[in-house]
Design an enzyme around this catalytic site. Structure first.
Site, PDB file in Angstrom:
ATOM      1  N   ASP A   1      -9.643  33.103 -28.693  1.00  0.00           N
ATOM      2  CA  ASP A   1      -8.484  32.522 -29.454  1.00  0.00           C
ATOM      3  C   ASP A   1      -7.471  32.165 -28.535  1.00  0.00           C
ATOM      4  O   ASP A   1      -6.985  33.005 -27.738  1.00  0.00           O
ATOM      5  CB  ASP A   1      -7.924  33.522 -30.515  1.00  0.00           C
TER       6      ASP A   1
ATOM      7  N   GLU B   1      -6.337  27.379 -34.210  1.00  0.00           N
ATOM      8  CA  GLU B   1      -6.212  27.244 -35.605  1.00  0.00           C
ATOM      9  C   GLU B   1      -5.209  25.976 -36.015  1.00  0.00           C
ATOM     10  O   GLU B   1      -4.392  25.713 -35.395  1.00  0.00           O
ATOM     11  CB  GLU B   1      -5.228  28.597 -36.233  1.00  0.00           C
TER      12      GLU B   1
ATOM     13  N   LYS C   1     -10.591  28.879 -29.168  1.00  0.00           N
ATOM     14  CA  LYS C   1     -10.573  28.406 -30.391  1.00  0.00           C
ATOM     15  C   LYS C   1      -9.307  28.479 -30.827  1.00  0.00           C
ATOM     16  O   LYS C   1      -8.256  29.185 -30.228  1.00  0.00           O
ATOM     17  CB  LYS C   1     -11.410  29.790 -31.217  1.00  0.00           C
TER      18      LYS C   1
ATOM     19  N   GLU D   1     -12.286  29.817 -42.582  1.00  0.00           N
ATOM     20  CA  GLU D   1     -12.019  31.286 -43.308  1.00  0.00           C
ATOM     21  C   GLU D   1     -11.376  31.177 -44.701  1.00  0.00           C
ATOM     22  O   GLU D   1     -10.600  30.439 -45.011  1.00  0.00           O
ATOM     23  CB  GLU D   1     -11.000  31.756 -42.229  1.00  0.00           C
TER      24      GLU D   1
ATOM     25  N   ASP E   1      -7.859  36.665 -31.814  1.00  0.00           N
ATOM     26  CA  ASP E   1      -6.667  37.278 -31.882  1.00  0.00           C
ATOM     27  C   ASP E   1      -6.383  38.605 -32.794  1.00  0.00           C
ATOM     28  O   ASP E   1      -5.304  39.144 -33.126  1.00  0.00           O
ATOM     29  CB  ASP E   1      -5.568  36.421 -31.935  1.00  0.00           C
ATOM     30  N   SER E   2      -7.547  38.760 -33.767  1.00  0.00           N
ATOM     31  CA  SER E   2      -7.545  39.871 -34.463  1.00  0.00           C
ATOM     32  C   SER E   2      -7.228  40.944 -33.905  1.00  0.00           C
ATOM     33  O   SER E   2      -7.221  42.299 -34.327  1.00  0.00           O
ATOM     34  CB  SER E   2      -8.936  39.974 -35.287  1.00  0.00           C
TER      35      SER E   2
HETATM   36  O1  KIV Z   1      -9.283  36.458 -34.835  1.00  0.00           O
HETATM   37  C1  KIV Z   1     -10.381  36.576 -35.271  1.00  0.00           C
HETATM   38  O2  KIV Z   1     -11.187  37.598 -35.479  1.00  0.00           O
HETATM   39  C2  KIV Z   1     -10.906  35.350 -36.084  1.00  0.00           C
HETATM   40  C3  KIV Z   1     -11.958  35.607 -36.843  1.00  0.00           C
HETATM   41  C4  KIV Z   1     -11.511  36.161 -38.316  1.00  0.00           C
HETATM   42  C5  KIV Z   1     -12.684  34.059 -37.336  1.00  0.00           C
HETATM   43  O3  KIV Z   1     -10.181  34.306 -36.010  1.00  0.00           O
END
Ligand code: KIV
Length: 271
Positions: free
Chosen positions: A90, A122, A120, A189, A51-52
Protein backbone atom coordinates in the site's frame (compact mmCIF):
# COMPACT_ATOMS: atom_id res chain seq x y z
CA UNK A 1 -3.69 -28.54 -13.99
CA UNK A 2 -5.15 -25.18 -12.94
CA UNK A 3 -3.29 -21.92 -13.61
CA UNK A 4 -2.37 -21.29 -9.96
CA UNK A 5 -1.17 -24.88 -9.46
CA UNK A 6 1.18 -24.72 -12.42
CA UNK A 7 2.59 -21.28 -11.52
CA UNK A 8 5.91 -21.42 -9.66
CA UNK A 9 5.68 -17.71 -8.96
CA UNK A 10 2.52 -15.59 -9.02
CA UNK A 11 2.78 -12.63 -11.39
CA UNK A 12 0.23 -10.08 -12.54
CA UNK A 13 -0.09 -12.15 -15.74
CA UNK A 14 -0.88 -15.28 -13.72
CA UNK A 15 -3.64 -13.36 -11.89
CA UNK A 16 -5.13 -12.27 -15.24
CA UNK A 17 -5.04 -15.89 -16.44
CA UNK A 18 -6.70 -17.02 -13.20
CA UNK A 19 -9.58 -14.63 -13.80
CA UNK A 20 -9.91 -15.71 -17.43
CA UNK A 21 -9.94 -19.33 -16.24
CA UNK A 22 -12.51 -18.66 -13.49
CA UNK A 23 -10.05 -19.50 -10.66
CA UNK A 24 -10.61 -17.45 -7.49
CA UNK A 25 -7.61 -15.49 -6.18
CA UNK A 26 -6.68 -15.77 -2.47
CA UNK A 27 -5.10 -12.68 -0.93
CA UNK A 28 -4.16 -11.99 2.71
CA UNK A 29 -2.24 -9.27 4.46
CA UNK A 30 1.11 -9.77 6.20
CA UNK A 31 3.50 -7.27 7.70
CA UNK A 32 6.47 -9.30 8.96
CA UNK A 33 8.79 -12.14 7.94
CA UNK A 34 7.47 -14.91 10.23
CA UNK A 35 3.79 -14.48 9.36
CA UNK A 36 4.53 -13.95 5.67
CA UNK A 37 6.50 -17.22 5.58
CA UNK A 38 3.44 -19.13 6.86
CA UNK A 39 1.07 -17.27 4.54
CA UNK A 40 3.28 -17.91 1.51
CA UNK A 41 3.78 -21.59 2.31
CA UNK A 42 0.02 -22.05 2.79
CA UNK A 43 -0.52 -21.14 -0.86
CA UNK A 44 -1.88 -17.60 -0.75
CA UNK A 45 -1.56 -16.00 -4.20
CA UNK A 46 -1.11 -12.36 -3.20
CA UNK A 47 0.34 -10.99 0.03
CA UNK A 48 -0.78 -7.45 0.70
CA UNK A 49 1.46 -5.36 2.91
CA UNK A 50 -1.53 -3.22 3.79
CA UNK A 51 -1.48 0.13 5.49
CA UNK A 52 -3.75 -1.69 7.97
CA UNK A 53 -0.33 -2.24 9.59
CA UNK A 54 -1.05 1.17 11.07
CA UNK A 55 -3.93 -0.38 13.09
CA UNK A 56 -2.77 -3.96 13.49
CA UNK A 57 0.95 -3.50 14.08
CA UNK A 58 1.17 -0.01 15.55
CA UNK A 59 -2.18 0.32 17.36
CA UNK A 60 -3.33 3.50 15.63
CA UNK A 61 -7.05 4.14 15.27
CA UNK A 62 -6.80 4.79 11.52
CA UNK A 63 -4.46 4.02 8.61
CA UNK A 64 -3.48 7.67 8.26
CA UNK A 65 -0.38 7.89 10.50
CA UNK A 66 1.73 5.16 8.86
CA UNK A 67 4.66 6.53 6.84
CA UNK A 68 6.41 5.48 3.65
CA UNK A 69 9.48 4.43 5.67
CA UNK A 70 7.30 2.22 7.90
CA UNK A 71 5.68 0.59 4.86
CA UNK A 72 9.08 -0.06 3.27
CA UNK A 73 10.30 -1.69 6.51
CA UNK A 74 7.25 -4.01 6.66
CA UNK A 75 7.40 -4.73 2.92
CA UNK A 76 11.08 -5.69 2.88
CA UNK A 77 10.46 -8.21 5.70
CA UNK A 78 7.56 -9.74 3.74
CA UNK A 79 9.50 -9.84 0.47
CA UNK A 80 12.25 -11.89 2.16
CA UNK A 81 9.61 -14.48 3.09
CA UNK A 82 7.58 -14.68 -0.12
CA UNK A 83 8.88 -17.42 -2.41
CA UNK A 84 5.71 -17.80 -4.48
CA UNK A 85 3.18 -15.07 -3.73
CA UNK A 86 3.01 -11.70 -5.45
CA UNK A 87 3.80 -8.98 -2.88
CA UNK A 88 1.71 -5.81 -3.17
CA UNK A 89 2.38 -2.79 -0.95
CA UNK A 90 0.00 0.00 0.00
CA UNK A 91 1.09 3.55 -0.76
CA UNK A 92 0.35 5.28 2.54
CA UNK A 93 -1.80 8.36 3.01
CA UNK A 94 -0.15 11.56 1.81
CA UNK A 95 2.37 9.96 -0.55
CA UNK A 96 0.42 9.97 -3.82
CA UNK A 97 -2.70 12.16 -3.70
CA UNK A 98 -2.69 15.41 -5.68
CA UNK A 99 0.88 15.14 -6.93
CA UNK A 100 1.69 12.55 -9.56
CA UNK A 101 5.45 13.17 -9.38
CA UNK A 102 5.43 12.48 -5.65
CA UNK A 103 3.27 9.40 -6.31
CA UNK A 104 5.85 8.08 -8.76
CA UNK A 105 8.73 8.80 -6.35
CA UNK A 106 6.85 7.02 -3.52
CA UNK A 107 6.14 3.98 -5.69
CA UNK A 108 9.76 3.85 -6.89
CA UNK A 109 11.03 3.98 -3.29
CA UNK A 110 8.78 1.03 -2.37
CA UNK A 111 9.90 -1.05 -5.35
CA UNK A 112 13.62 -0.19 -4.99
CA UNK A 113 13.98 -0.34 -1.21
CA UNK A 114 11.69 -3.29 -0.41
CA UNK A 115 11.88 -5.44 -3.53
CA UNK A 116 8.07 -5.69 -3.70
CA UNK A 117 6.31 -6.52 -6.96
CA UNK A 118 3.48 -3.96 -7.11
CA UNK A 119 1.79 -1.10 -5.27
CA UNK A 120 -1.81 -0.45 -4.29
CA UNK A 121 -3.48 2.90 -3.81
CA UNK A 122 -6.96 4.09 -2.91
CA UNK A 123 -9.36 6.02 -5.13
CA UNK A 124 -10.62 6.37 -8.70
CA UNK A 125 -10.81 9.46 -10.90
CA UNK A 126 -9.22 11.64 -8.14
CA UNK A 127 -5.93 9.73 -8.41
CA UNK A 128 -5.99 8.84 -12.12
CA UNK A 129 -3.00 11.05 -12.94
CA UNK A 130 -0.93 9.54 -10.13
CA UNK A 131 -1.73 5.99 -11.27
CA UNK A 132 -0.90 6.78 -14.91
CA UNK A 133 2.46 8.25 -13.94
CA UNK A 134 3.36 5.24 -11.75
CA UNK A 135 2.40 2.90 -14.60
CA UNK A 136 4.74 4.73 -17.00
CA UNK A 137 7.66 3.52 -14.85
CA UNK A 138 6.61 -0.10 -15.34
CA UNK A 139 5.29 -0.45 -11.80
CA UNK A 140 2.13 -2.59 -11.58
CA UNK A 141 -0.74 -0.85 -9.76
CA UNK A 142 -3.68 -2.37 -7.89
CA UNK A 143 -6.65 -0.01 -7.42
CA UNK A 144 -8.92 0.16 -4.37
CA UNK A 145 -12.54 1.39 -4.52
CA UNK A 146 -15.59 1.46 -2.25
CA UNK A 147 -14.68 1.97 1.38
CA UNK A 148 -11.25 3.57 1.24
CA UNK A 149 -10.03 3.82 4.85
CA UNK A 150 -7.60 6.66 4.10
CA UNK A 151 -10.70 8.83 3.49
CA UNK A 152 -12.39 7.90 6.77
CA UNK A 153 -12.67 11.53 7.87
CA UNK A 154 -14.52 12.35 4.63
CA UNK A 155 -16.91 9.37 5.01
CA UNK A 156 -17.33 9.71 8.78
CA UNK A 157 -18.06 5.97 9.24
CA UNK A 158 -16.84 2.55 8.11
CA UNK A 159 -20.29 1.53 6.77
CA UNK A 160 -21.03 -0.02 3.37
CA UNK A 161 -20.34 2.33 0.41
CA UNK A 162 -22.07 2.80 -2.96
CA UNK A 163 -25.55 1.86 -1.80
CA UNK A 164 -26.96 4.96 -3.51
CA UNK A 165 -27.17 4.92 -7.31
CA UNK A 166 -24.96 7.99 -7.81
CA UNK A 167 -22.06 6.52 -5.85
CA UNK A 168 -22.63 3.12 -7.49
CA UNK A 169 -22.41 4.76 -10.94
CA UNK A 170 -19.16 6.46 -9.95
CA UNK A 171 -17.78 3.11 -8.79
CA UNK A 172 -18.74 1.47 -12.10
CA UNK A 173 -17.02 4.31 -14.01
CA UNK A 174 -13.92 4.21 -11.78
CA UNK A 175 -13.63 0.42 -12.15
CA UNK A 176 -13.72 0.75 -15.93
CA UNK A 177 -11.21 3.61 -15.86
CA UNK A 178 -8.77 1.69 -13.61
CA UNK A 179 -9.03 -1.34 -15.91
CA UNK A 180 -8.61 0.76 -19.06
CA UNK A 181 -5.53 2.68 -17.91
CA UNK A 182 -3.80 -0.58 -16.99
CA UNK A 183 -4.31 -1.47 -13.30
CA UNK A 184 -3.67 -5.20 -12.94
CA UNK A 185 -6.38 -5.64 -10.27
CA UNK A 186 -8.86 -3.67 -8.19
CA UNK A 187 -9.89 -4.16 -4.55
CA UNK A 188 -13.58 -3.60 -3.73
CA UNK A 189 -14.07 -2.90 -0.04
CA UNK A 190 -17.49 -3.01 1.62
CA UNK A 191 -19.85 -2.49 -1.30
CA UNK A 192 -23.11 -4.33 -2.13
CA UNK A 193 -22.49 -7.83 -3.50
CA UNK A 194 -24.65 -7.28 -6.62
CA UNK A 195 -22.66 -4.16 -7.55
CA UNK A 196 -19.31 -5.91 -7.02
CA UNK A 197 -20.46 -8.82 -9.17
CA UNK A 198 -21.63 -6.54 -11.97
CA UNK A 199 -18.47 -4.39 -11.89
CA UNK A 200 -16.26 -7.51 -11.79
CA UNK A 201 -17.96 -8.96 -14.86
CA UNK A 202 -17.53 -5.67 -16.74
CA UNK A 203 -13.71 -5.64 -16.72
CA UNK A 204 -10.85 -7.94 -17.74
CA UNK A 205 -8.69 -7.24 -14.70
CA UNK A 206 -9.35 -9.29 -11.55
CA UNK A 207 -11.31 -7.76 -8.67
CA UNK A 208 -10.54 -8.71 -5.08
CA UNK A 209 -13.31 -8.25 -2.54
CA UNK A 210 -13.39 -7.57 1.18
CA UNK A 211 -16.97 -7.33 2.34
CA UNK A 212 -18.02 -7.24 -1.32
CA UNK A 213 -19.55 -10.69 -1.75
CA UNK A 214 -18.82 -13.81 -3.74
CA UNK A 215 -19.05 -12.23 -7.20
CA UNK A 216 -15.50 -10.84 -7.04
CA UNK A 217 -12.61 -12.66 -8.72
CA UNK A 218 -10.81 -13.08 -5.42
CA UNK A 219 -11.04 -12.35 -1.71
CA UNK A 220 -8.82 -10.59 0.81
CA UNK A 221 -8.89 -10.46 4.61
CA UNK A 222 -6.62 -8.90 7.19
CA UNK A 223 -4.55 -11.82 8.52
CA UNK A 224 -4.82 -10.84 12.20
CA UNK A 225 -8.61 -10.57 11.90
CA UNK A 226 -9.14 -13.98 10.26
CA UNK A 227 -6.79 -15.64 12.75
CA UNK A 228 -8.61 -14.09 15.70
CA UNK A 229 -5.58 -12.19 16.96
CA UNK A 230 -7.50 -8.91 16.79
CA UNK A 231 -10.63 -9.52 18.81
CA UNK A 232 -12.53 -6.24 19.09
CA UNK A 233 -13.15 -6.08 15.31
CA UNK A 234 -15.95 -8.33 14.07
CA UNK A 235 -17.77 -7.01 10.99
CA UNK A 236 -20.31 -9.20 9.21
CA UNK A 237 -17.94 -10.00 6.34
CA UNK A 238 -15.20 -11.40 8.58
CA UNK A 239 -14.88 -15.17 8.85
CA UNK A 240 -12.66 -16.17 11.80
CA UNK A 241 -10.68 -19.31 11.05
CA UNK A 242 -8.96 -19.52 14.42
CA UNK A 243 -9.23 -18.10 17.89
CA UNK A 244 -5.52 -17.42 18.01
CA UNK A 245 -5.75 -14.55 20.49
CA UNK A 246 -7.41 -16.90 23.03
CA UNK A 247 -4.97 -19.72 22.29
CA UNK A 248 -1.96 -17.42 22.65
CA UNK A 249 -3.31 -16.01 25.88
CA UNK A 250 -3.70 -19.54 27.28
CA UNK A 251 -0.18 -20.53 26.25
CA UNK A 252 1.36 -17.40 27.70
CA UNK A 253 -0.57 -17.76 30.98
CA UNK A 254 0.73 -21.33 31.22
CA UNK A 255 4.29 -20.11 30.63
CA UNK A 256 3.96 -17.51 33.40
CA UNK A 257 2.60 -20.21 35.74
CA UNK A 258 5.45 -22.58 34.86
CA UNK A 259 8.09 -19.91 35.48
CA UNK A 260 6.55 -18.92 38.82
CA UNK A 261 6.28 -22.55 39.96
CA UNK A 262 9.84 -23.30 38.72
CA UNK A 263 8.42 -26.04 36.48
CA UNK A 264 10.19 -24.34 33.57
CA UNK A 265 12.95 -25.03 32.72
CA UNK A 266 13.15 -28.70 33.69
CA UNK A 267 16.18 -31.06 33.59
CA UNK A 268 15.96 -31.67 29.85
CA UNK A 269 15.60 -27.98 29.07
CA UNK A 270 18.91 -26.93 30.58
CA UNK A 271 22.66 -27.50 29.99
O1 KIV B 1 -4.65 -2.17 4.27
C1 KIV B 1 -5.31 -3.21 4.05
O2 KIV B 1 -5.20 -4.21 4.77
C2 KIV B 1 -6.22 -3.20 2.91
C3 KIV B 1 -7.16 -4.36 2.79
C4 KIV B 1 -8.25 -4.24 3.78
C5 KIV B 1 -7.68 -4.49 1.41
O3 KIV B 1 -6.21 -2.31 2.15
Amino acid sequence: MSVHQSAKRITTQVLAEMKANGEPIAMLTAYDYSMATIVDQAGVDVILVGDSASNVMAGHETTLPITLDHMIYHASSVVRAAKRALVVVDLPFGTYQGNSKEALNSAIRIMKESGAHAVKLEGGHEVKESIERILTAGIPVMGHLGLTPQSIYKFGTYTVRAKEEMEADQLRADTKMLNDIGCFAVVFEKIPAHLAQEASASVACPTIGIGAGSGCDGQVLVLHDMLGITQAFSPRFLRRYLDMGEQMNGAIQQYVKDVRSRDFPNESEQY
